[in-house]
Design an enzyme around this catalytic site. Structure first.
Site, PDB file in Angstrom:
ATOM      1  N   ASP A 214       0.818  -1.222   0.000  1.00 45.75           N
ATOM      2  CA  ASP A 214       0.000   0.000   0.000  1.00 45.75           C
ATOM      3  C   ASP A 214       0.848   1.266   0.000  1.00 45.75           C
ATOM      4  O   ASP A 214       0.333   2.366   0.217  1.00 45.75           O
ATOM      5  CB  ASP A 214      -0.946  -0.001   1.215  1.00 45.75           C
ATOM      6  CG  ASP A 214      -0.190  -0.018   2.552  1.00 45.75           C
ATOM      7  OD1 ASP A 214       1.063  -0.052   2.539  1.00 45.75           O
ATOM      8  OD2 ASP A 214      -0.854  -0.023   3.608  1.00 45.75           O
ATOM      9  N   GLU A 215       2.156   1.133  -0.248  1.00 47.27           N
ATOM     10  CA  GLU A 215       3.080   2.260  -0.112  1.00 47.27           C
ATOM     11  C   GLU A 215       3.413   2.927  -1.453  1.00 47.27           C
ATOM     12  O   GLU A 215       3.854   2.268  -2.394  1.00 47.27           O
ATOM     13  CB  GLU A 215       4.383   1.799   0.544  1.00 47.27           C
ATOM     14  CG  GLU A 215       4.205   1.256   1.950  1.00 47.27           C
ATOM     15  CD  GLU A 215       5.520   0.808   2.560  1.00 47.27           C
ATOM     16  OE1 GLU A 215       6.555   0.859   1.845  1.00 47.27           O
ATOM     17  OE2 GLU A 215       5.535   0.406   3.727  1.00 47.27           O
TER      18      GLU A 215
END
Length: 256
Positions: A214-215
């Site tokens: 999710d980065e």
């Protein structure tokens, strides 16, 4: 009645004629074999005389250049003399590797040009380089390319101390729960849409990268604190509207 010397002379002449005949046959066979090899070659082969006119072209050269052999032979040579992108007669772009050698044609100095179509190889190399530097899900730069651009930006800052840059780390909120509830295909679609939204609100000179999971991370050069805050606000606002993925409406936020 012929003397012994005359008979020996006649025998020598007959033997010499036979040797010449055999030599001609061998030369003809060698020439035929050579032409067969040239014609069967997948590389384009052309011979250009001292006036720059094509005097020979094999089938591969004609196919590569988008002409017939009849159209090539007798025409002024106009191909480049290095590995380069070129355009066929049908306007299709291709990339060719060209080697030029000195030779003779009918006893006169000439140039032998060897053409090899490397279009597919170049496309494969480009695709490989792209895959090595970009995230396969979002298409954004990956960690490797981001680190490279960051090193370049820091080097510019060292040369010009007044330059500034900002690095913004972004996390997609709730991606794990989306994956668990709807599956990874939906999660990947969320990442693709997230990448699109982030890219839509940053400058062309900025870099948005997907580090994995999710980065995401942003690299913005020539911005002060206020400018960095404005970028963060635009990115956050880009996630105000829900995402529609595979018929499912998802409220997805982002932390910057």
């Amino acid at each position: 009645m012929a003397t012994d010397d005359e008979r020996r002379g006649e025998e020598e002449r007959i033997g010499l004629r036979q040797e010449v005949s055999d030599l001609r046959e061998r030369l003809a066979a060698a020439e035929s074999h050579f032409r067969g090899v040239v014609e069967a070659s997948t590389d384009g082969i052309l011979v250009v005389n001292g006036e720059g006119v094509v005097v020979f072209a094999n089938n591969a050269a004609a196919a590569l250049l988008g002409d017939t052999r009849a159209q090539l032979v007798g025409r002024q040579a106009s191909f480049p003399v290095a590995s380069t992108a070129a355009r066929r007669a049908d306007h299709e772009v291709f990339r060719a590797e060209l080697r030029v050698l000195s030779t003779e044609w009918e006893g006169q100095p000439a140039v032998l040009a060897l053409l090899r179509d490397v279009t597919e190889q170049n496309l494969a190399d480009t695709e490989m380089a792209y895959r090595a530097t970009h995230d396969p899900v979002t298409g954004l730069p990956n960690r490797y390319l981001f680190d490279d651009r960051l090193r370049q930006a820091l080097a510019r800052d060292r040369r010009e101390p007044k330059r500034t840059l900002a690095i913004l780390f972004c996390d997609i909120d709730g991606l794990k729960s989306i994956n668990d509830r709807h599956g990874h295909a939906v999660g990947d679609a969320v990442l693709v849409e997230a990448a699109r939204r982030i890219a839509s609100v940053i400058r062309p000179s900025d870099t948005a990268a997907h580090l994995g999971g999710d980065e995401f991370v942003l690299l913005c050069e020539d911005v002060d604190d206020a400018g960095a805050s404005a970028v963060a606000a635009r990115v956050t606002a880009a996630f105000d509207d829900p995402m529609a993925v595979d018929g499912v409406e998802l409220v997805v936020g982002i932390s910057v």
